[in-house]
Design an enzyme around this catalytic site. Structure first.
Site, PDB file in Angstrom:
ATOM      1  N   GLY A  43      16.813 -47.609   5.786  1.00 47.30           N
ATOM      2  CA  GLY A  43      16.548 -48.984   5.375  1.00 47.30           C
ATOM      3  C   GLY A  43      16.323 -49.995   6.487  1.00 47.30           C
ATOM      4  O   GLY A  43      15.545 -50.927   6.328  1.00 47.30           O
ATOM      5  N   GLU A  98      21.822 -53.256  10.295  1.00 51.45           N
ATOM      6  CA  GLU A  98      21.808 -52.746   8.925  1.00 51.45           C
ATOM      7  C   GLU A  98      20.877 -53.604   8.067  1.00 51.45           C
ATOM      8  O   GLU A  98      20.663 -54.780   8.352  1.00 51.45           O
ATOM      9  CB  GLU A  98      23.265 -52.764   8.422  1.00 51.45           C
ATOM     10  CG  GLU A  98      23.569 -52.248   7.052  1.00 51.45           C
ATOM     11  CD  GLU A  98      23.102 -50.845   6.707  1.00 51.45           C
ATOM     12  OE1 GLU A  98      21.896 -50.580   6.835  1.00 51.45           O
ATOM     13  OE2 GLU A  98      23.924 -50.047   6.237  1.00 51.45           O
ATOM     14  N   ASP A 102      26.400 -54.086   0.740  1.00 49.44           N
ATOM     15  CA  ASP A 102      26.697 -54.269  -0.677  1.00 49.44           C
ATOM     16  C   ASP A 102      28.202 -54.093  -0.878  1.00 49.44           C
ATOM     17  O   ASP A 102      28.959 -55.065  -0.820  1.00 49.44           O
ATOM     18  CB  ASP A 102      25.868 -53.260  -1.479  1.00 49.44           C
ATOM     19  CG  ASP A 102      26.009 -53.448  -2.972  1.00 49.44           C
ATOM     20  OD1 ASP A 102      26.851 -54.269  -3.397  1.00 49.44           O
ATOM     21  OD2 ASP A 102      25.289 -52.787  -3.741  1.00 49.44           O
ATOM     22  N   LYS A 130      25.173 -59.093  -0.041  1.00 47.56           N
ATOM     23  CA  LYS A 130      25.256 -59.547  -1.430  1.00 47.56           C
ATOM     24  C   LYS A 130      26.497 -60.397  -1.629  1.00 47.56           C
ATOM     25  O   LYS A 130      27.553 -60.106  -1.084  1.00 47.56           O
ATOM     26  CB  LYS A 130      25.272 -58.338  -2.366  1.00 47.56           C
ATOM     27  CG  LYS A 130      23.916 -57.686  -2.457  1.00 47.56           C
ATOM     28  CD  LYS A 130      23.843 -56.669  -3.552  1.00 47.56           C
ATOM     29  CE  LYS A 130      22.617 -55.804  -3.334  1.00 47.56           C
ATOM     30  NZ  LYS A 130      22.557 -54.668  -4.260  1.00 47.56           N
ATOM     31  N   PHE A 151      19.546 -56.018  -7.247  1.00 50.24           N
ATOM     32  CA  PHE A 151      18.997 -54.921  -6.467  1.00 50.24           C
ATOM     33  C   PHE A 151      17.641 -55.336  -5.911  1.00 50.24           C
ATOM     34  O   PHE A 151      16.743 -55.703  -6.650  1.00 50.24           O
ATOM     35  CB  PHE A 151      18.871 -53.654  -7.312  1.00 50.24           C
ATOM     36  CG  PHE A 151      18.748 -52.426  -6.461  1.00 50.24           C
ATOM     37  CD1 PHE A 151      19.877 -51.787  -5.984  1.00 50.24           C
ATOM     38  CD2 PHE A 151      17.489 -51.928  -6.103  1.00 50.24           C
ATOM     39  CE1 PHE A 151      19.773 -50.666  -5.168  1.00 50.24           C
ATOM     40  CE2 PHE A 151      17.375 -50.812  -5.295  1.00 50.24           C
ATOM     41  CZ  PHE A 151      18.521 -50.188  -4.827  1.00 50.24           C
ATOM     42  N   VAL A 152      17.515 -55.309  -4.594  1.00 50.14           N
ATOM     43  CA  VAL A 152      16.279 -55.770  -3.952  1.00 50.14           C
ATOM     44  C   VAL A 152      15.579 -54.621  -3.231  1.00 50.14           C
ATOM     45  O   VAL A 152      16.219 -53.660  -2.802  1.00 50.14           O
ATOM     46  CB  VAL A 152      16.552 -56.931  -2.969  1.00 50.14           C
ATOM     47  CG1 VAL A 152      16.940 -58.201  -3.716  1.00 50.14           C
ATOM     48  CG2 VAL A 152      17.635 -56.573  -1.949  1.00 50.14           C
ATOM     49  N   ARG A 164       9.494 -49.428   0.420  1.00 49.31           N
ATOM     50  CA  ARG A 164       9.920 -49.790   1.783  1.00 49.31           C
ATOM     51  C   ARG A 164       8.812 -50.510   2.543  1.00 49.31           C
ATOM     52  O   ARG A 164       9.060 -51.253   3.477  1.00 49.31           O
ATOM     53  CB  ARG A 164      10.294 -48.529   2.577  1.00 49.31           C
ATOM     54  CG  ARG A 164      11.523 -47.815   2.065  1.00 49.31           C
ATOM     55  CD  ARG A 164      11.975 -46.803   3.096  1.00 49.31           C
ATOM     56  NE  ARG A 164      12.879 -45.802   2.569  1.00 49.31           N
ATOM     57  CZ  ARG A 164      14.196 -45.971   2.434  1.00 49.31           C
ATOM     58  NH1 ARG A 164      14.754 -47.104   2.776  1.00 49.31           N
ATOM     59  NH2 ARG A 164      14.951 -45.006   1.956  1.00 49.31           N
TER      60      ARG A 164
HETATM   61  P1  IMP Z   1      27.181 -50.335   0.713  1.00 45.15           P
HETATM   62  O1  IMP Z   1      27.785 -49.113   1.355  1.00 45.15           O
HETATM   63  O2  IMP Z   1      27.521 -50.429  -0.743  1.00 45.15           O
HETATM   64  O3  IMP Z   1      27.483 -51.613   1.450  1.00 45.15           O
HETATM   65  O4  IMP Z   1      25.625 -50.109   0.698  1.00 45.15           O
HETATM   66  C1  IMP Z   1      24.883 -50.179   1.813  1.00 45.15           C
HETATM   67  C2  IMP Z   1      23.592 -49.384   1.712  1.00 45.15           C
HETATM   68  O5  IMP Z   1      23.145 -49.207   0.376  1.00 45.15           O
HETATM   69  C3  IMP Z   1      22.519 -50.154   2.397  1.00 45.15           C
HETATM   70  O6  IMP Z   1      22.409 -49.727   3.721  1.00 45.15           O
HETATM   71  C4  IMP Z   1      21.268 -49.822   1.593  1.00 45.15           C
HETATM   72  O7  IMP Z   1      20.643 -48.697   2.154  1.00 45.15           O
HETATM   73  C5  IMP Z   1      21.773 -49.500   0.222  1.00 45.15           C
HETATM   74  N1  IMP Z   1      21.627 -50.658  -0.693  1.00 45.15           N
HETATM   75  C6  IMP Z   1      22.611 -51.481  -1.141  1.00 45.15           C
HETATM   76  N2  IMP Z   1      22.119 -52.440  -1.928  1.00 45.15           N
HETATM   77  C7  IMP Z   1      20.790 -52.230  -1.993  1.00 45.15           C
HETATM   78  C8  IMP Z   1      19.694 -52.934  -2.635  1.00 45.15           C
HETATM   79  O8  IMP Z   1      19.848 -53.951  -3.334  1.00 45.15           O
HETATM   80  N3  IMP Z   1      18.456 -52.412  -2.444  1.00 45.15           N
HETATM   81  C9  IMP Z   1      18.217 -51.307  -1.680  1.00 45.15           C
HETATM   82  N4  IMP Z   1      19.190 -50.646  -1.046  1.00 45.15           N
HETATM   83  C10 IMP Z   1      20.467 -51.096  -1.205  1.00 45.15           C
HETATM   84 MG    MG Z   2      20.914 -48.785   4.559  1.00 39.44          MG
END
Ligand code: IMP
Ligand code: MG
Length: 172
Positions: A43, A98, A102, A130, A151-152, A164
């Site tokens: 990402g 990063e 989320d 977020k 979700f983006v 992407r």
């Molecule tokens: P976390 O571990 O829940 O903080 O998620 C982090 C990872 O989830 C990010 O590095 C993204 O790759 C993916 N992610 C979280 N939210 C989104 C979103 O809204 N769109 C796309 N990827 C997301």
């Molecule tokens: Mg990521």
């Protein structure tokens, strides 16, 4: 590409303006240092490439890759390493790059992994975070935008590996 409804959320011009501001701050904070930027694949690859091209101090880069969400919009709650770092971070000034935070689980995992190598400092740059997410035990030093709990996609961010390539950030 199949036509799904995408609503523009952050325009390319807003993104590039914000990245310049973040880079200016990094350039000041790391004057006379040689930071190493650690991008989180997949990402963060576009954010990383735009960010480091605004960096004026000498710097290095590397990438690590974590398990993704698969084709889901919700985290599995388990983080695994798919590609490890190939650099020695002992005594280095690390900036983690990063795309979005989320639940914070991935970042928590990355910080723990990196700190095992005994870097002299670790800071975090995230393009997005977020709102209304649980409290983390880390602070984001360079934050692009705080967004609603939606979700983006685009600008490196995917849904099931698609979108992407979009220049802006969209709500799916
Ligand atoms: P976390 O571990 O829940 O903080 O998620 C982090 C990872 O989830 C990010 O590095 C993204 O790759 C993916 N992610 C979280 N939210 C989104 C979103 O809204 N769109 C796309 N990827 C997301
Ligand atoms: Mg990521």
């Amino acid at each position: 590409m199949e036509k799904t409804k995408l609503h523009i959320y952050i325009k390319p011009t807003q993104i590039s303006r914000r990245i310049k501001q973040l880079a200016n701050k990094i350039n000041k904070d790391y004057e006379n240092k040689v930071p190493i930027f650690i991008g989180v694949l997949n990402g963060a690859f576009i954010f990383m490439s735009d960010l480091i091209r605004e960096i004026k101090v000498n710097c290095e880069i590397d990438f690590l890759k974590l398990s993704s969400y698969g084709d889901s919009k919700i985290s599995s709650g388990q983080v695994k390493t798919l590609k490890e770092l190939n650099c020695d971070l002992k005594g280095r000034d690390v900036i983690i790059v990063e795309d979005i935070i989320d639940s914070g689980l991935s970042m928590d995992f990355i910080i723990k992994t990196i700190k095992k190598q005994k870097p002299s400092s670790v800071k975090i740059a995230s393009l997005l975070i977020k709102k209304d997410v649980p409290k983390f035990n880390f602070k984001i030093d360079y934050l692009g935008f705080e967004i609603e709990n939606k979700f983006v996609v685009g600008y490196g961010l995917d849904f099931a590996q698609k979108y992407r390539n979009l220049k802006g950030i969209y709500v799916l």
